[in-house]
Design a protein around this motif. Structure first.
Motif, mmCIF file in Angstrom:
data_model
loop_
_atom_site.group_PDB
_atom_site.id
_atom_site.type_symbol
_atom_site.label_atom_id
_atom_site.label_comp_id
_atom_site.label_asym_id
_atom_site.label_seq_id
_atom_site.Cartn_x
_atom_site.Cartn_y
_atom_site.Cartn_z
ATOM 1 N N LYS A 34 102.284 -38.245 -146.496
ATOM 2 C CA LYS A 34 102.526 -37.105 -147.555
ATOM 3 C C LYS A 34 101.523 -36.173 -147.925
ATOM 4 N N SER A 38 101.311 -31.961 -147.634
ATOM 5 C CA SER A 38 101.123 -31.127 -148.999
ATOM 6 C C SER A 38 100.491 -29.964 -148.977
ATOM 7 N N SER A 154 111.726 -38.484 -151.770
ATOM 8 C CA SER A 154 111.553 -37.190 -151.190
ATOM 9 C C SER A 154 110.632 -37.202 -149.947
ATOM 10 N N TYR A 155 111.249 -36.431 -148.862
ATOM 11 C CA TYR A 155 110.534 -36.230 -147.665
ATOM 12 C C TYR A 155 110.672 -37.732 -146.795
ATOM 13 N N LYS A 315 114.388 -31.746 -148.537
ATOM 14 C CA LYS A 315 113.540 -30.553 -148.965
ATOM 15 C C LYS A 315 112.482 -30.791 -150.184
ATOM 16 N N GLU A 317 109.818 -31.749 -152.805
ATOM 17 C CA GLU A 317 108.421 -32.119 -152.870
ATOM 18 C C GLU A 317 108.177 -33.513 -153.707
ATOM 19 N N LEU A 354 104.880 -27.996 -160.278
ATOM 20 C CA LEU A 354 104.128 -27.527 -159.022
ATOM 21 C C LEU A 354 102.886 -27.260 -159.282
#
Length: 373
Positions: A34, A38, A154-155, A315, A317, A354
């Motif tokens: 991950k 990133s 996530s992911y 999708k 993060e 973010l």
């Protein structure tokens, strides 16, 4: 000691445990998958300005970790190990990016060379009988201490799963309902015109709950994305948010002269065409606008918008929600229900905005947890 998860928190934890036998187990064939993707493969690792107010979750629990291992501490640690992030404010103000995510992964490969790495191995379940019995698809691993750092939902492409939540529940923990965060919004019928603008972006200010976010909004096939939207998604609970498409500008000062509306306003022409059509107003000279028509244009300053939903975990993060932090010791991250069981990282109900805030928190938690061993 076994660490489940070779991501940011698991790697940082393992890198700081030198005097004990440590093994890392991960579903991926390589560590830090991950981390690798990133920040557009440049790893947005921290921010110039970090406080508990940049996070959703228990402020005191979060502050405790950040106070122990701050953004300055992280930058010192990275520099000492040959990684030199720099501020790149183009995406989110104050964000530090590395030259490449691979720099961080290479650093952790060196710092965890003393650990046994059991990669490409999926953990199926964990039982406890005087020690932890970790069942994997390749056999059983026994450990006296277990650190769960397997992330959130996530992911899924890099091995994300519900493992941490399933294990926590098994040992009596409460899971705060999870949802995708730092993710784009899908739209309802009233905003279908957004879809016609796919690929176009503009600077906006978004108000959600008691927060305001400035940055890019990117129109997409499903609705909208971009840094301002991703941040808003963290705090959005079903309902309205408000977009200012002309932040720091007064509409009345722009609506002067004989230019057409789409030329007078500093917004992409295609956006203006779709917007005007959505409010049933022709693109004409601003000097000919009636009072009612000018009031219609005021919507640009306060565009109320109720998303249909989000683009989902694939999708997103990060994962919002997770293991209730009131059931985890804030200094050691040990479970209050099971001795020698620890939880760190994305699986906990503490989620950042973010801009490097999540990696900072994961590294802070891992450092604080490791200091107790």
């Amino acid at each position: 000691m076994l660490v489940i998860g070779a991501g940011a928190s698991g790697l940082m934890f393992a890198s700081q445990i030198k005097n004990k036998r440590v093994a890392l187990v991960d579903t991926n064939a390589k560590i830090g998958q991950k981390i690798k993707i990133s920040g557009g493969a440049k790893c947005n690792i921290t921010n110039e300005n970090v406080s508990e107010n940049n996070y959703l979750g228990d402020k005191e629990f979060i502050k405790n970790s950040l106070d122990f291992f701050s953004n300055k501490d992280l930058l010192t640690f990275l520099n000492k190990n040959g990684v030199y992030p720099k501020v790149n404010p183009k995406i989110v103000k104050g964000t530090y990016f590395c030259n490449a995510s691979s720099d961080v992964i290479d650093m952790f490969n060196k710092l965890t060379s003393h650990t046994k790495k059991i990669l490409n191995t999926k953990v199926l379940d964990v039982d406890y009988d005087k020690e932890f019995i970790v069942k994997t698809e390749k056999g059983i691993i026994k450990a006296k201490k277990l650190v769960v750092a397997s992330g959130g939902l996530s992911y899924t492409t890099v091995g994300a799963s519900s493992l941490a939540f399933d294990l926590a529940k098994k040992f009596g923990h409460t899971i705060i309902p999870t949802k995708p965060a730092l993710v784009g919004f899908t739209v309802q019928k009233e905003q279908f015109w957004f879809k016609n603008l796919s690929g176009i972006s503009c600077d906006v200010e978004i108000k959600v709950e008691n927060k305001k976010f400035n940055g890019k909004l990117l129109f997409a096939h499903k609705g909208c994305s971009g840094p301002a939207v991703l941040n808003a998604s963290l705090y959005w609970q079903k309902g309205k948010l408000t977009i200012d498409f002309l932040p720091k500008k007064r509409l009345d000062s722009l609506l002067k002269g004989n230019k057409n509306i789409s030329t007078a306003l500093p917004l992409p022409k295609r956006f203006m065409q779709e917007f005007l059509e959505s409010i049933d107003l022709k693109d004409k000279a601003v000097s000919s606008l009636s009072k009612e028509e000018k009031e219609k244009l005021n919507i640009l300053k306060e565009y109320d918008f109720s998303p249909a939903g989000t683009f989902g975990f694939s999708k997103a993060e990060v994962t919002s929600g997770g293991i209730d932090t009131s059931e985890v010791d804030k200094n050691s991250f040990e479970s209050k229900f099971q001795k020698n069981l620890f939880f760190i990282g994305e699986c906990l109900n503490a989620t950042g905005e973010l801009g490097g805030y999540n990696f900072q928190l994961y590294f802070s938690q891992a450092s604080l947890c490791a200091s107790r061993f």
